[in-house]
Design a protein around this motif. Sequence first.
Motif, PDB file in Angstrom:
ATOM      1  N   SER A 180      34.427  38.084   3.516  1.00 31.93           N
ATOM      2  CA  SER A 180      34.556  38.651   2.172  1.00 31.93           C
ATOM      3  C   SER A 180      33.914  40.026   2.073  1.00 31.93           C
ATOM      4  O   SER A 180      34.357  40.874   1.292  1.00 31.93           O
ATOM      5  CB  SER A 180      33.924  37.707   1.146  1.00 31.93           C
ATOM      6  N   LYS A 181      32.863  40.258   2.842  1.00 29.00           N
ATOM      7  CA  LYS A 181      32.225  41.579   2.860  1.00 29.00           C
ATOM      8  C   LYS A 181      33.015  42.559   3.721  1.00 29.00           C
ATOM      9  O   LYS A 181      33.012  43.765   3.467  1.00 29.00           O
ATOM     10  CB  LYS A 181      30.791  41.450   3.388  1.00 29.00           C
ATOM     11  N   PHE A 182      33.693  42.020   4.732  1.00 27.99           N
ATOM     12  CA  PHE A 182      34.487  42.858   5.634  1.00 27.99           C
ATOM     13  C   PHE A 182      35.753  43.378   4.970  1.00 27.99           C
ATOM     14  O   PHE A 182      36.067  44.575   5.052  1.00 27.99           O
ATOM     15  CB  PHE A 182      34.825  42.044   6.885  1.00 27.99           C
ATOM     16  N   ALA A 183      36.518  42.511   4.323  1.00 23.46           N
ATOM     17  CA  ALA A 183      37.808  42.898   3.755  1.00 23.46           C
ATOM     18  C   ALA A 183      37.940  42.292   2.366  1.00 23.46           C
ATOM     19  O   ALA A 183      37.831  41.082   2.210  1.00 23.46           O
ATOM     20  CB  ALA A 183      38.956  42.439   4.653  1.00 23.46           C
ATOM     21  N   ARG A 184      38.210  43.146   1.393  1.00 19.81           N
ATOM     22  CA  ARG A 184      38.306  42.715   0.003  1.00 19.81           C
ATOM     23  C   ARG A 184      39.751  42.786  -0.473  1.00 19.81           C
ATOM     24  O   ARG A 184      40.577  43.469   0.158  1.00 19.81           O
ATOM     25  CB  ARG A 184      37.403  43.603  -0.859  1.00 19.81           C
ATOM     26  N   ALA A 188      42.753  35.366  -0.844  1.00 22.78           N
ATOM     27  CA  ALA A 188      42.701  35.209   0.609  1.00 22.78           C
ATOM     28  C   ALA A 188      41.640  34.222   1.062  1.00 22.78           C
ATOM     29  O   ALA A 188      41.863  33.429   1.975  1.00 22.78           O
ATOM     30  CB  ALA A 188      42.472  36.572   1.267  1.00 22.78           C
ATOM     31  N   VAL A 189      40.450  34.270   0.468  1.00 23.68           N
ATOM     32  CA  VAL A 189      39.340  33.420   0.903  1.00 23.68           C
ATOM     33  C   VAL A 189      39.212  32.255  -0.067  1.00 23.68           C
ATOM     34  O   VAL A 189      38.854  32.438  -1.236  1.00 23.68           O
ATOM     35  CB  VAL A 189      38.027  34.215   0.971  1.00 23.68           C
ATOM     36  N   GLY A 235      29.042  33.742  -4.486  1.00 20.87           N
ATOM     37  CA  GLY A 235      28.251  34.592  -3.603  1.00 20.87           C
ATOM     38  C   GLY A 235      28.881  34.791  -2.244  1.00 20.87           C
ATOM     39  O   GLY A 235      28.634  35.799  -1.573  1.00 20.87           O
ATOM     40  N   ALA A 236      29.697  33.824  -1.817  1.00 22.75           N
ATOM     41  CA  ALA A 236      30.393  33.941  -0.532  1.00 22.75           C
ATOM     42  C   ALA A 236      31.718  34.676  -0.664  1.00 22.75           C
ATOM     43  O   ALA A 236      32.433  34.841   0.331  1.00 22.75           O
ATOM     44  CB  ALA A 236      30.635  32.555   0.060  1.00 22.75           C
TER      45      ALA A 236
END
Length: 673
Positions: A375-379, A50-51, A73-74
């Motif tokens: 990335s921290k919100f939705a994995r 996704a990212v 890291g991002a």
Amino acid sequence: MRRSRPAAFLVFALAAATQVGGPPPVATADTTVDVAVNARAGLETVSPTAVGVNHAIWDTYLGTPEVADLLKGAGVKAMRYPGGSYSDIYHWRDHTAPGGFVAPNTDFDHFMAGVRRAGAQPIVTANYGTGTPAEAADWVRSANIDKGYGVKYWEIGNENYGNGQYGSNWEADDHADKSPTQYATLVRDYATAMKAVDPSIKVGAVLTTPGEWPDGITATGDTGTWNQVVLATAGSVVDFAIVHWYPTGSSGTEVLPKTDRVADQVRLLRAQSRQYAGKELPIAVTELNTSYGRNTQPGALFAADSYATLMANGVFTTDWWNVHNGPDTAATVAGQPDYNDFGLLSSGTCNADGTVCEPALNTPFAPYYGLSMVSKFARPGDQLLTAGSSDPLVKAHAARRTDGGLSVLLVNEDPDAAKTVALSYAGYTPAPDAQVLSYGNGATAITTATGPARAVTLPPYSLTTLVLRPSTTQTALPATPNRPTASAVTENSAKITWTAPAASGVKYEIHRQVGTATEQWGETTGQSFTVVNLKPATRYTVNVLARDNAGRVSWASPPLTFQTPSPATSACTVHFAETTDWGNGYVANVDVTNNTTHPLDPWTLTFTWPTTWQRVDSGWNATWSQTGQTVTVAGTGPLPATTMTTVGFVGNYQGPNVQPTAFAVNGTLCSTT
């Protein structure tokens, strides 16, 4: 992307790095903003890719350990190569791009070293403009058979509609025929040759983004628009659709709201795919950037909001353009230095006249933290949920996590005011406390704190994520039903069908999404349900949930969206047809038929635009007016019995051009043809 790397990138005359301070003091908050999250209203699941980001062969630091570690890291999970429009001049065998600059140590092996170090997947663009199917097939063989890189996603060309067929010419294309038919015909040859080498790969074709030039235009000699021709000709052999998106605007208030176009962009692409390719192609947005605040907080807000929105709509990869690019015209945006640099990371160079220099090499710009926050919100594997806000300047996204948690991403697009937010949850009860992640204007890191699960204050121009745990841990939830389908759809009924693993004592609830709320249509122990009393010409979105005898409820199924047709018979019939389209406007004729046995005098046609960015500029054969999204067409004389009249207008659109589907004459809903 047609924007190429400026020569200044090669100049290593470094000035003192611009020091960016911490976030400004939090301002006094406005009236409380209500944010609603509904775990029963499921959206799409986050893809493993996704990212993503773009790499380019002019970037001296492509694939270096420092860059790979920063991207890891991002949370970056996809990396595209060899870089925008360079893809159509790049020859992988000898690592050359005639007419362009190729930096040392940027060949495919260096790229893959960085991809592997970051734990990402590659997306490779084969050369359509100056290449051949054989060259692309040999690249697949070298990458996947000889070296075992396992490259799954392969694009055929980059923005090939920019080859001069529609006037503008930035994309290399050596073919004498620049038409979409030629492109699509060769895409079939590329796909056939490449899959003969490795049948497991996925091949993508370039499409135009709905509402963005040259979408909607039929060039002289073509049988349809770019998307119509490409999908009809090559749709059967390709595996995904490729679009790029660069929303325009000269301020945050112009650019940031444009993420509301995403749902319609995706919906139109899927509809075109079904109509012309005979199947629904997955969608990849392999280039994305903003036109305002590319290195400052507006860019971070746009990045987070657009990625989350695209994920919620099922786009399987979104790839920021790009990792390094170089400075352009400098400005101060939201109190911070902005270099108009497309890169996520600083190139550490100066502009052409040496008057403005970027921070030290690889210093992350604000959009980097936007991607990090997403990335921290939705994995991967998490399911996006419906969420909404009472304040248009506060965007809300939510995700149900595979570990049983739930996260909420809040984007405060107000540059001046803090926002006090009260959160409510349907279908999920959080524990009292939450982990709170924040990124404010001018910050150089995402901070972590602990706060309440139902209230938070958002600093001006900020990103905030709440990570929640359930108040009580539930185990052995019923299996989530698969995406439902709709059949036997009439103007007032539809049969909803789904599949789920066999289980005893399970009932299935059918929920319709209504904004951020849901209404339960019914429940059944079977795996189908017929809903009645629907409205004609209306779009519905439905989820199915499983509930066992203990009251435990599954995750919501992936959503089903379907539309009921207009009435089969009516006192009136309307036919709406575009005749000419130039990319942000068109001419249309509307045929109105009186099906009754008596004349209509007076008569008035009304319809409502599906979006806020569509309007009537002028019309003829009637009196045209528009209030809000509602269009009124007043006849200039009687409409005789069983007679048709044609009225016409010039329409304008500044986003996806979604045609109206419901028309009424004198208040009576008409049939459509």
